[in-house]
Design an enzyme around this catalytic site. Structure first.
Site, PDB file in Angstrom:
ATOM      1  N   LYS A 269       0.835  -1.188   0.000  1.00  0.00           N
ATOM      2  CA  LYS A 269       0.000   0.000   0.000  1.00  0.00           C
ATOM      3  C   LYS A 269       0.880   1.252   0.000  1.00  0.00           C
ATOM      4  O   LYS A 269       2.006   1.228   0.498  1.00  0.00           O
ATOM      5  CB  LYS A 269      -0.865   0.041   1.266  1.00  0.00           C
TER       6      LYS A 269
ATOM      7  N   ARG B 109      -9.879 -11.809   2.554  1.00  0.00           N
ATOM      8  CA  ARG B 109     -10.765 -12.868   2.062  1.00  0.00           C
ATOM      9  C   ARG B 109     -10.072 -14.230   2.069  1.00  0.00           C
ATOM     10  O   ARG B 109     -10.732 -15.261   2.145  1.00  0.00           O
ATOM     11  CB  ARG B 109     -11.271 -12.515   0.674  1.00  0.00           C
TER      12      ARG B 109
END
Length: 462
Positions: free
Chosen positions: A239, A313
């Site tokens: 990020k 996820r």
């Protein structure tokens, strides 16, 4: 928290807080002590939502507080009383007037009294509220303390809250309620939960899966799964620095699940509760997983890594496969999962997904009742093909800018196929600014909703 809300029967000595709507203001003003009325006019008080006036008595001491409620209707903030603890001097207060719900006001008071004090001195002494008539002080306090537990976890920075500390928090919760805890780590995790192991392998703080059980094993089975990413760098798909500033909150799903579990166990609901938290740190090292890697999940499905920043996820997939194996009556997962849900609904309104329409109605109704709102987004089956991979059963982060929250939810459904009564919450876990009852910082969105939902379905024995 308990000392901030009292059920003392003698409230005559408490300073009144008068809740006033615009339609009531003229009559109320006419009945005020002349000194107080003059002060209200001099300070231009108007009963707009959230306006506060501290009215003096003849001796100059605080005699009354006015709280403007604003116009009635769906736009009125039902937690407005939560603004008062930060605005009033220490003392003992009681609510009067009309236009407020006693239980909601008491809860708002406690939620608005929350302070995160781990790293700095406690501020001024907080005021105390005499609970409105008919309010169950013990029940309201239990909810508020569970919320505070979750908020503390989210607010704690990652240097002091890693996978081991998440595990410790679950052990503490279990000890308080007589629950059992199993922890899977090391070689057993690598063998049985390969996606959890893979995501956490790059961090020196070892990943683990924590599994709590509580209640009568013959009662209806409810399983809560919380995403416990203690910090998310994004992995090798790193990020930008701005994207990492709030990543201590990436375990907000786990915090919400813990808060909900605390409420459920404290209420003694008639169910068998299971809480599953995969706890990892998504870090970067030579052991980090890579874009293009293919990992075989606990469920047997192979997953191509399209993006290492779609790690939540992955760990949820293994946890859901574990939960699904016993076919619970209700399966709920909580996760700070996608920016797409925030773009669609903003920070205050978590998205939820389920294939069960009657369950969706119950979730929405519980959120409305608990003042913990959510909004249903569709599990649009035609988008399932977006998860296709050319080399594996599915891809964790398919390309394209559209439907990110939906494709993430569809990905998770692949790993809990036996449980139709499955709700997935995609939440933000953070209050960007202070609102009544919702201080800036960590938030356990949907925890009170889930407690309300389960209380309606599996009420405690009389």
């Amino acid at each position: 928290m308990s000392r901030l809300l009292t059920d003392a029967s003698d409230d005559a000595s408490a300073t009144p807080i008068t809740c006033v709507a615009p339609s009531d203001w003229a009559a109320l003003e006419a009945g005020l002590d002349p000194c107080a009325a003059a002060y209200a006019r001099a300070t231009a008080f108007a009963p707009k939502a959230g306006r506060i006036a501290l009215l003096p008595g003849g001796d100059g001491r605080l005699a009354r507080v006015l709280l403007g409620l604003g116009e009635p209707g769906p736009g009125r903030d039902r937690l407005l009383v939560g603004k008062l603890p930060g605005a009033l001097p220490a003392g003992r207060y009681r609510l009067e007037g009309s236009g407020f719900n006693g239980a909601e006001a008491a809860l708002a008071w406690l939620l608005g009294s929350y302070r995160f004090t781990r790293y700095r001195a406690v501020g001024p002494t907080l005021p105390t509220l005499v609970a409105p008539e008919g309010v169950d002080v013990e029940a309201i306090t239990r909810i508020a303390e569970a919320v505070a537990l979750g908020r503390d976890l989210v607010n704690t920075p990652a240097n002091d809250l890693g996978p081991a500390e998440i595990e410790a928090a679950i052990h503490t919760l279990a000890e308080a309620h007589g629950a059992a805890v199993t922890v899977i780590a090391g070689d057993a995790l690598a063998r049985d939960f390969p996606l959890v192991h893979t995501v956490g392998a790059a961090s020196p703080r070892a990943p683990r899966l924590i599994d709590l059980t509580w209640g009568d094993p013959d009662a209806p089975r409810v399983t809560l799964v919380g995403k416990g990413v203690a910090f998310d760098t994004g992995g090798l798909d790193i990020k930008p620095s701005s994207g990492m500033l709030l990543m201590k909150k990436d375990m907000g799903g786990a915090a919400a699940a813990l808060a909900a579990a605390s409420m459920v166990m404290g209420s003694g609901l008639r169910l068998r509760l299971r809480l599953i938290v995969p706890a990892v740190e998504n870090s970067i090292s030579g052991a980090a997983f890579r874009p293009g890697d293919v990992i075989r999940s606990r469920a047997g499905l192979t997953v191509e890594i399209g993006n290492t920043d779609a790690e939540g996820r992955l760990i949820l997939a293994d946890a859901l496969a574990l939960a699904d194996a016993e076919k619970p009556d209700l399966l709920i997962d909580f996760a700070t999962l996608t920016g797409a849900a925030r773009v669609a609904l903003g920070p205050d309104l978590p998205a939820f997904f389920t294939e069960d329409d009657s369950l969706a109605e119950a979730v929405t109704a519980a959120g409305r009742a608990a003042v913990d709102p959510v909004w249903r987004l569709p599990l649009h089956a035609p988008y399932d093909g977006l998860l296709d991979s050319k080399v594996a059963d599915l891809n964790n982060a398919p390309g394209g800018p559209f439907a990110g929250a939906i494709t993430a939810a569809l990905f998770l459904r692949r790993f809990a196929p036996a449980t139709r009564a499955h709700v997935h919450f995609d939440l933000y876990g953070w209050n960007p600014s202070t609102k009544p009852g919702r201080p800036e910082g960590g938030e356990v969105q949907t925890a009170r909703l889930v407690h309300e939902l389960l209380s309606r379905r599996y009420p405690a024995a009389e």
